[in-house]
Design an enzyme around this catalytic site. Structure first.
Site, PDB file in Angstrom:
ATOM      1  N   ARG A  88      -6.689 -15.006 -11.886  1.00 16.81           N
ATOM      2  CA  ARG A  88      -6.382 -14.990 -13.324  1.00 16.81           C
ATOM      3  C   ARG A  88      -7.630 -14.738 -14.169  1.00 16.81           C
ATOM      4  O   ARG A  88      -7.537 -14.411 -15.340  1.00 16.81           O
ATOM      5  CB  ARG A  88      -5.730 -16.319 -13.741  1.00 16.81           C
ATOM      6  N   LYS A 126      -1.192  -3.119   2.397  1.00 23.28           N
ATOM      7  CA  LYS A 126      -2.377  -2.284   2.635  1.00 23.28           C
ATOM      8  C   LYS A 126      -3.463  -2.794   1.690  1.00 23.28           C
ATOM      9  O   LYS A 126      -3.690  -2.250   0.603  1.00 23.28           O
ATOM     10  CB  LYS A 126      -2.045  -0.818   2.391  1.00 23.28           C
ATOM     11  N   GLU A 137      -0.050  -2.151  16.801  1.00 29.51           N
ATOM     12  CA  GLU A 137      -0.495  -0.880  16.205  1.00 29.51           C
ATOM     13  C   GLU A 137      -1.948  -0.626  16.582  1.00 29.51           C
ATOM     14  O   GLU A 137      -2.569  -1.417  17.294  1.00 29.51           O
ATOM     15  CB  GLU A 137      -0.314  -0.888  14.672  1.00 29.51           C
ATOM     16  N   ARG A 161       4.445   2.433  -1.901  1.00 27.36           N
ATOM     17  CA  ARG A 161       3.822   1.434  -1.025  1.00 27.36           C
ATOM     18  C   ARG A 161       2.649   0.752  -1.727  1.00 27.36           C
ATOM     19  O   ARG A 161       2.455  -0.458  -1.585  1.00 27.36           O
ATOM     20  CB  ARG A 161       3.354   2.100   0.284  1.00 27.36           C
TER      21      ARG A 161
HETATM   22  N1  PXG Z   1      -1.603   0.927  10.405  1.00 25.17           N
HETATM   23  C1  PXG Z   1      -2.691   0.598   9.696  1.00 25.17           C
HETATM   24  C2  PXG Z   1      -3.249  -0.777   9.835  1.00 25.17           C
HETATM   25  C3  PXG Z   1      -3.278   1.532   8.825  1.00 25.17           C
HETATM   26  O1  PXG Z   1      -4.347   1.183   8.109  1.00 25.17           O
HETATM   27  C4  PXG Z   1      -1.580   3.146   9.484  1.00 25.17           C
HETATM   28  C5  PXG Z   1      -1.042   2.155  10.317  1.00 25.17           C
HETATM   29  C6  PXG Z   1      -0.875   4.453   9.361  1.00 25.17           C
HETATM   30  O2  PXG Z   1      -0.148   4.506   8.148  1.00 25.17           O
HETATM   31  P1  PXG Z   1       0.128   5.868   7.382  1.00 25.17           P
HETATM   32  O3  PXG Z   1       0.901   5.489   6.189  1.00 25.17           O
HETATM   33  O4  PXG Z   1      -1.220   6.459   7.050  1.00 25.17           O
HETATM   34  O5  PXG Z   1       0.903   6.730   8.303  1.00 25.17           O
HETATM   35  C7  PXG Z   1      -2.743   2.846   8.745  1.00 25.17           C
HETATM   36  C8  PXG Z   1      -3.378   3.919   7.925  1.00 25.17           C
HETATM   37  C9  PXG Z   1      -8.671   6.028   8.614  1.00 25.17           C
HETATM   38  C10 PXG Z   1      -7.898   4.988   7.864  1.00 25.17           C
HETATM   39  O6  PXG Z   1      -9.777   6.348   8.171  1.00 25.17           O
HETATM   40  C11 PXG Z   1      -6.528   4.820   7.995  1.00 25.17           C
HETATM   41  C12 PXG Z   1      -5.875   3.830   7.256  1.00 25.17           C
HETATM   42  C13 PXG Z   1      -6.638   3.040   6.472  1.00 25.17           C
HETATM   43  C14 PXG Z   1      -7.974   3.200   6.370  1.00 25.17           C
HETATM   44  C15 PXG Z   1      -8.632   4.186   7.039  1.00 25.17           C
HETATM   45  O7  PXG Z   1      -8.170   6.506   9.628  1.00 25.17           O
HETATM   46  N2  PXG Z   1      -4.516   3.531   7.220  1.00 25.17           N
END
Ligand code: PXG
Length: 297
Positions: free
Chosen positions: A105, A151, A184, A52
């Site tokens: 760049r 991400k 979400e 990812r």
């Molecule tokens: N949606 C978003 C927008 C995210 O940032 C998830 C879903 C869950 O994805 P995963 O792959 O982790 O199952 C995320 C997860 C935190 C934190 O501190 C979490 C995320 C990013 C930054 C901080 O809880 N990402």
């Protein structure tokens, strides 16, 4: 010993782990990241996280200066060096130092950072009694503008919503698309269960293809529940039998109230509990091993 942080091929003590103020990650939020867990000496879903990360990088036209196998090694070594068996790992690849303009760049050398630290979790109470949430008046950015499928280091859209959550006294808020579909949380994916069907919004709405989401879908299917990626509305959310959130840090969180509407019986439902149980079993047995530190190292 102070925490050792990986930056571009070397490890630095936490206090000396620094990047340039000219890094476009700092100046513009130009970069990508991953949040990864290790459980009991194994990194959970490492390959999926690295895949990812590289997809996110490709999407923002950022070439990561190492192979996926090397990046996996960086993660494992960062945990090993710090003697961490249970950890929260943050991998960041930013555009790197450039000039004060936007042009990527001008940044020839991306910055690769890996931090592994102990994890701060929600209290047990959240998993036992369930979480109360509200929906956010801040809409998820439309995918035509900035898709959360990437991400990226641009989390302001989620942070706006998180600020509201904090001000209203809730640990998390549910975000909606600009059309009003449920998408979400600020940092977690969302599921509803209705008449035995397990439903989560499709990623083309511009949401993160969560790794915990994928595992929850797989477990639900293994348990014999029909699983669907379907668009749904606030009405569907309010009238669901069960609601839960999924994320690397949060794992699987039962939601028992949304905008003052009680969900199901107002306590974590049977499908959520079954998926949580199997998820925890899997995190304790699967993953990429972290070698134990060698004596005298
Ligand atoms: N949606 C978003 C927008 C995210 O940032 C998830 C879903 C869950 O994805 P995963 O792959 O982790 O199952 C995320 C997860 C935190 C934190 O501190 C979490 C995320 C990013 C930054 C901080 O809880 N990402």
């Amino acid at each position: 010993m102070s925490l050792q942080v990986y930056i571009n091929g070397r490890f630095y003590p936490k206090e000396e782990a620094k990047v340039s103020v000219f890094d476009h990650g700092f100046l513009y939020g130009d970069g990508v990241f991953e949040g990864i867990r290790a459980y009991g000496g194994r990194v959970w879903k490492l390959e999926e996280h690295i895949d990812r990360l590289y997809d996110s990088a490709k999407s923002v036209w950022l070439e990561i200066p190492m192979t996926k196998a090397e990046m996996q090694q960086v993660v494992v070594e960062t945990c090993a060096r710090n003697g961490l068996r249970d950890a929260y790992i943050r991998l960041v690849v930013s555009r790197g130092p450039g000039d004060l303009g936007l042009d990527p760049r001008k940044c020839p050398q991306p910055t690769v950072v890996c931090i592994a630290d102990r994890i701060a979790l929600y209290p047990d109470e959240v998993y036992e009694a369930g979480m109360k949430v509200v929906t956010s008046p801040v809409r998820r950015s439309p995918p035509a503008a900035h898709s959360f499928q990437v991400k990226s280091l641009n989390y302001l859209n989620s942070i706006y919503a998180k600020i509201l959550a904090v001000q209203l006294g809730y640990p998390e808020v549910v975000m909606l698309s600009s059309e009003g579909y449920v998408v979400e949380g600020t940092g977690d994916n969302i599921f509803i269960v209705k008449k035995g069907r397990v439903i989560t919004p499709p990623t083309y709405l511009g949401i993160l293809p969560g790794i915990t989401r994928a595992v929850a879908m797989e477990i639900a299917r293994d348990c014999g529940y029909p699983v669907a990626e379907e668009i749904f509305t606030l009405h569907d959310l309010y009238t669901a039998d069960e609601v839960f959130l999924t994320g690397t840090a949060a794992e699987i969180v039962p939601v028992v109230e949304v905008d003052g509407r009680r969900i199901g019986e107002g306590s974590p439902g049977p499908v959520t509990r079954q998926i949580t149980r199997r998820f925890r079993e899997r995190t304790q047995t699967e993953g990429t091993p972290i070698p134990l530190p060698v004596q005298g190292d």
